[in-house]
Design a protein around this motif. Structure first.
Motif, PDB file in Angstrom:
ATOM      1  N   VAL A   4       0.682  -1.183   0.105  1.00 49.12           N
ATOM      2  CA  VAL A   4      -0.013   0.066  -0.029  1.00 49.12           C
ATOM      3  C   VAL A   4       0.930   1.220   0.123  1.00 49.12           C
ATOM      4  O   VAL A   4       1.940   1.257   0.508  1.00 49.12           O
ATOM      5  CB  VAL A   4      -1.046  -0.010   1.305  1.00 49.12           C
ATOM      6  N   GLU A   5       0.266   2.376  -0.749  1.00 51.47           N
ATOM      7  CA  GLU A   5       0.934   3.647  -0.576  1.00 51.47           C
ATOM      8  C   GLU A   5       0.180   4.677   0.464  1.00 51.47           C
ATOM      9  O   GLU A   5      -1.126   4.434   0.128  1.00 51.47           O
ATOM     10  CB  GLU A   5       0.999   4.523  -2.141  1.00 51.47           C
ATOM     11  N   VAL A   6       0.674   4.850   1.235  1.00 50.55           N
ATOM     12  CA  VAL A   6      -0.063   5.842   2.344  1.00 50.55           C
ATOM     13  C   VAL A   6       0.355   7.249   2.527  1.00 50.55           C
ATOM     14  O   VAL A   6       1.620   7.389   2.503  1.00 50.55           O
ATOM     15  CB  VAL A   6       0.217   5.012   3.854  1.00 50.55           C
ATOM     16  N   SER A   7      -0.480   8.093   2.194  1.00 46.98           N
ATOM     17  CA  SER A   7      -0.186   9.533   2.296  1.00 46.98           C
ATOM     18  C   SER A   7      -0.236  10.020   3.695  1.00 46.98           C
ATOM     19  O   SER A   7      -0.488   9.469   4.718  1.00 46.98           O
ATOM     20  CB  SER A   7      -1.429  10.149   1.462  1.00 46.98           C
ATOM     21  N   SER A   8       0.470  11.196   3.775  1.00 49.54           N
ATOM     22  CA  SER A   8       0.609  12.050   5.090  1.00 49.54           C
ATOM     23  C   SER A   8      -0.840  12.158   5.538  1.00 49.54           C
ATOM     24  O   SER A   8      -0.889  12.207   6.851  1.00 49.54           O
ATOM     25  CB  SER A   8       1.254  13.217   4.844  1.00 49.54           C
ATOM     26  N   PHE A   9      -1.747  12.441   4.740  1.00 49.17           N
ATOM     27  CA  PHE A   9      -3.208  12.702   5.170  1.00 49.17           C
ATOM     28  C   PHE A   9      -3.689  11.294   6.078  1.00 49.17           C
ATOM     29  O   PHE A   9      -4.204  11.598   6.868  1.00 49.17           O
ATOM     30  CB  PHE A   9      -4.004  12.827   3.815  1.00 49.17           C
ATOM     31  N   GLN A  10      -3.410  10.330   5.229  1.00 46.03           N
ATOM     32  CA  GLN A  10      -3.949   9.076   6.077  1.00 46.03           C
ATOM     33  C   GLN A  10      -3.171   8.879   7.326  1.00 46.03           C
ATOM     34  O   GLN A  10      -3.611   8.377   8.467  1.00 46.03           O
ATOM     35  CB  GLN A  10      -3.841   8.009   5.091  1.00 46.03           C
ATOM     36  N   LEU A  11      -1.856   8.901   7.406  1.00 43.70           N
ATOM     37  CA  LEU A  11      -0.946   8.770   8.381  1.00 43.70           C
ATOM     38  C   LEU A  11      -1.227   9.873   9.792  1.00 43.70           C
ATOM     39  O   LEU A  11      -0.945   9.378  10.934  1.00 43.70           O
ATOM     40  CB  LEU A  11       0.569   8.997   8.222  1.00 43.70           C
ATOM     41  N   GLU A  12      -1.988  10.866   9.404  1.00 41.66           N
ATOM     42  CA  GLU A  12      -2.293  11.720  10.514  1.00 41.66           C
ATOM     43  C   GLU A  12      -3.061  10.873  11.623  1.00 41.66           C
ATOM     44  O   GLU A  12      -2.694  11.305  12.698  1.00 41.66           O
ATOM     45  CB  GLU A  12      -3.107  12.791   9.894  1.00 41.66           C
ATOM     46  N   THR A  13      -4.033  10.061  11.114  1.00 45.09           N
ATOM     47  CA  THR A  13      -4.916   9.551  12.045  1.00 45.09           C
ATOM     48  C   THR A  13      -4.576   8.068  12.489  1.00 45.09           C
ATOM     49  O   THR A  13      -5.416   7.459  13.227  1.00 45.09           O
ATOM     50  CB  THR A  13      -6.170   9.664  11.503  1.00 45.09           C
ATOM     51  N   ILE A  14      -3.509   7.541  11.957  1.00 47.85           N
ATOM     52  CA  ILE A  14      -3.263   6.024  12.348  1.00 47.85           C
ATOM     53  C   ILE A  14      -3.204   5.786  14.121  1.00 47.85           C
ATOM     54  O   ILE A  14      -2.796   6.556  14.904  1.00 47.85           O
ATOM     55  CB  ILE A  14      -1.978   5.270  11.522  1.00 47.85           C
ATOM     56  N   GLN A  15      -3.641   4.536  14.206  1.00 47.14           N
ATOM     57  CA  GLN A  15      -3.670   4.093  15.541  1.00 47.14           C
ATOM     58  C   GLN A  15      -2.820   2.835  15.587  1.00 47.14           C
ATOM     59  O   GLN A  15      -1.840   2.654  16.493  1.00 47.14           O
ATOM     60  CB  GLN A  15      -5.059   4.143  16.318  1.00 47.14           C
ATOM     61  N   THR A  16      -3.396   1.791  14.713  1.00 47.13           N
ATOM     62  CA  THR A  16      -2.699   0.379  14.875  1.00 47.13           C
ATOM     63  C   THR A  16      -1.939   0.044  13.688  1.00 47.13           C
ATOM     64  O   THR A  16      -1.406  -1.023  13.569  1.00 47.13           O
ATOM     65  CB  THR A  16      -3.659  -0.585  15.386  1.00 47.13           C
ATOM     66  N   PHE A  17      -1.857   0.834  12.593  1.00 49.09           N
ATOM     67  CA  PHE A  17      -1.334   0.768  11.387  1.00 49.09           C
ATOM     68  C   PHE A  17       0.318   0.376  11.669  1.00 49.09           C
ATOM     69  O   PHE A  17       0.996   1.050  12.191  1.00 49.09           O
ATOM     70  CB  PHE A  17      -1.344   1.979  10.445  1.00 49.09           C
ATOM     71  N   HIS A  18       0.576  -0.972  11.182  1.00 46.60           N
ATOM     72  CA  HIS A  18       1.809  -1.485  11.385  1.00 46.60           C
ATOM     73  C   HIS A  18       2.583  -2.258  10.331  1.00 46.60           C
ATOM     74  O   HIS A  18       2.288  -3.452  10.140  1.00 46.60           O
ATOM     75  CB  HIS A  18       1.654  -2.531  12.748  1.00 46.60           C
ATOM     76  N   PRO A  19       3.104  -1.594   9.320  1.00 46.63           N
ATOM     77  CA  PRO A  19       3.858  -2.343   8.311  1.00 46.63           C
ATOM     78  C   PRO A  19       5.064  -3.236   8.849  1.00 46.63           C
ATOM     79  O   PRO A  19       5.727  -2.685   9.590  1.00 46.63           O
ATOM     80  CB  PRO A  19       4.262  -1.138   7.330  1.00 46.63           C
ATOM     81  N   SER A  20       5.187  -4.359   8.295  1.00 49.61           N
ATOM     82  CA  SER A  20       6.227  -5.333   8.623  1.00 49.61           C
ATOM     83  C   SER A  20       7.586  -4.551   7.714  1.00 49.61           C
ATOM     84  O   SER A  20       8.535  -4.791   8.178  1.00 49.61           O
ATOM     85  CB  SER A  20       5.936  -6.792   8.213  1.00 49.61           C
ATOM     86  N   ILE A  21       7.200  -4.035   6.623  1.00 46.54           N
ATOM     87  CA  ILE A  21       8.317  -3.271   5.816  1.00 46.54           C
ATOM     88  C   ILE A  21       7.686  -2.107   5.404  1.00 46.54           C
ATOM     89  O   ILE A  21       6.692  -1.909   4.848  1.00 46.54           O
ATOM     90  CB  ILE A  21       8.621  -4.209   4.651  1.00 46.54           C
ATOM     91  N   ALA A  22       8.651  -1.041   5.687  1.00 49.09           N
ATOM     92  CA  ALA A  22       8.214   0.410   5.407  1.00 49.09           C
ATOM     93  C   ALA A  22       9.341   0.966   4.760  1.00 49.09           C
ATOM     94  O   ALA A  22      10.498   0.778   4.754  1.00 49.09           O
ATOM     95  CB  ALA A  22       7.871   1.044   6.707  1.00 49.09           C
ATOM     96  N   LEU A  23       8.884   1.587   3.570  1.00 49.84           N
ATOM     97  CA  LEU A  23       9.735   2.300   2.688  1.00 49.84           C
ATOM     98  C   LEU A  23       9.706   3.860   2.647  1.00 49.84           C
ATOM     99  O   LEU A  23       8.765   4.379   2.535  1.00 49.84           O
ATOM    100  CB  LEU A  23       9.548   1.702   1.120  1.00 49.84           C
ATOM    101  N   TRP A  24      10.861   4.355   2.654  1.00 50.85           N
ATOM    102  CA  TRP A  24      10.821   5.982   2.804  1.00 50.85           C
ATOM    103  C   TRP A  24      11.701   6.218   1.511  1.00 50.85           C
ATOM    104  O   TRP A  24      12.988   5.973   1.529  1.00 50.85           O
ATOM    105  CB  TRP A  24      11.337   6.524   3.902  1.00 50.85           C
ATOM    106  N   LEU A  25      11.334   6.511   0.765  1.00 51.89           N
ATOM    107  CA  LEU A  25      12.025   6.620  -0.759  1.00 51.89           C
ATOM    108  C   LEU A  25      12.825   8.260  -0.765  1.00 51.89           C
ATOM    109  O   LEU A  25      13.882   8.348  -1.144  1.00 51.89           O
ATOM    110  CB  LEU A  25      10.989   6.663  -1.943  1.00 51.89           C
ATOM    111  N   ASN A  26      12.055   9.287  -0.394  1.00 53.03           N
ATOM    112  CA  ASN A  26      12.694  10.440  -0.343  1.00 53.03           C
ATOM    113  C   ASN A  26      11.603  11.496   0.350  1.00 53.03           C
ATOM    114  O   ASN A  26      10.469  11.024   0.778  1.00 53.03           O
ATOM    115  CB  ASN A  26      12.807  10.795  -1.821  1.00 53.03           C
ATOM    116  N   PHE A  27      12.097  12.758   0.545  1.00 48.50           N
ATOM    117  CA  PHE A  27      11.027  13.774   0.960  1.00 48.50           C
ATOM    118  C   PHE A  27      11.262  14.996   0.408  1.00 48.50           C
ATOM    119  O   PHE A  27      12.444  15.638   0.111  1.00 48.50           O
ATOM    120  CB  PHE A  27      11.272  13.823   2.537  1.00 48.50           C
TER     121      PHE A  27
END
Length: 282
Positions: A4-27
């Protein structure tokens, strides 16, 4: 397994979202019409790692300065030799062994090399063998609106990069060009300045055609660095670029911001650009 691609808008309200692998490409600065500062936007993005544990994997760009992470970190970079996945002698290298020759792929540009690195790292973290991953990566075709070659007219290449909705994407698109550029840019005002691109634009771009809400602001940011024209529509911009570009140059449509001031989406914007270019006379 879900990817899944998760936007900053969605990440604002996460509580239990727990990726086993997370990718940070750039900022890169973005969405400053929503966030009060770049720092606030970055903090929202960093929540990607918030619920990870030591048994998880964080795949991150080696040149990014990130806080301490709980997950096991795997790094990649097309610019640094101090990464787990790095570039050497025309190949992506992992543990000093080449795993993918770049001339085997259909993707071009250092940004796409980093995308390949991150993909290989994610597959490796899942236990996939490089020998299994390389063939589909080599067969992968570039997607529409991402430095998509449209056609050549009179020795001028026309490239649709409508997916470029922030400055980082424009930077990557410009760095990928080896010919002088006539750049079409602009769109919805998201609250950031185009000043950071001024030096690169001066080096790579011969002329700019600007559209949308940000046209006048971009013209001010780049005043004295490059010749600029303001267009009344995308059709007007394509006509102006067609009249301006010379044989051996590239017309690059890389807006640098979102499309919603004039279009339904970046895809609608790119489709309209492609149609306008296809309608140009030889």
């Amino acid at each position: 397994v879900l990817t899944v691609e998760v936007s900053s808008f969605q990440l604002e309200t996460i509580q239990t979202f727990h990726p086993s692998i997370a990718l940070w490409l750039n900022f890169a600065p973005d969405h400053l019409d929503r966030y009060r500062s770049v720092a606030e936007y970055r903090a929202a993005k960093l929540r990607l790692f918030e619920n990870q544990a030591p048994g998880d994997v964080a795949i991150v760009n080696a040149v990014e300065s990130l806080p301490e992470l709980r997950a096991r970190k795997v790094t990649f970079s097309a610019y640094s030799n101090r990464a787990d996945f790095r570039l050497a002698e025309g190949a992506i290298v992992f543990e000093n062994k080449p795993v993918l020759r770049l001339n085997q792929t259909k993707l071009r540009g250092l940004h796409n090399i980093e995308n390949l690195m991150a993909t290989l790292a994610a597959g490796h973290a899942r236990g996939l063998a490089f020998e299994k991953m390389v063939p589909p990566l080599c067969a992968y075709e570039p997607r529409p609106h991402r430095c998509e070659f449209v056609r050549q007219i009179g020795g001028v290449d026309y490239i649709n990069d409508s997916k470029a909705t922030n400055l980082d994407a424009v930077e990557k698109a410009l760095l990928a060009q080896s010919k002088p550029v006539v750049l079409i840019a602009g769109g919805k005002d998201k609250g950031f300045t185009f000043e950071p691109l001024r030096k690169l634009v001066k080096e790579k771009v011969r002329a700019t055609i600007l559209i949308g809400e940000m046209a006048e602001r971009i013209a001010r940011d780049w005043d004295g660095a490059v010749k600029t024209e303001l267009a009344t529509s995308l059709a007007d911009a394509v006509d102006r670029a067609h009249a301006t570009a010379k044989s051996g140059e590239v017309v690059l449509f890389s807006p640098g911001t979102s499309s919603f001031d004039m279009f339904k989406s970046y895809a609608d914007r790119g489709d309209q650009f492609r149609a306008l270019v296809q309608a140009l006379p030889q």
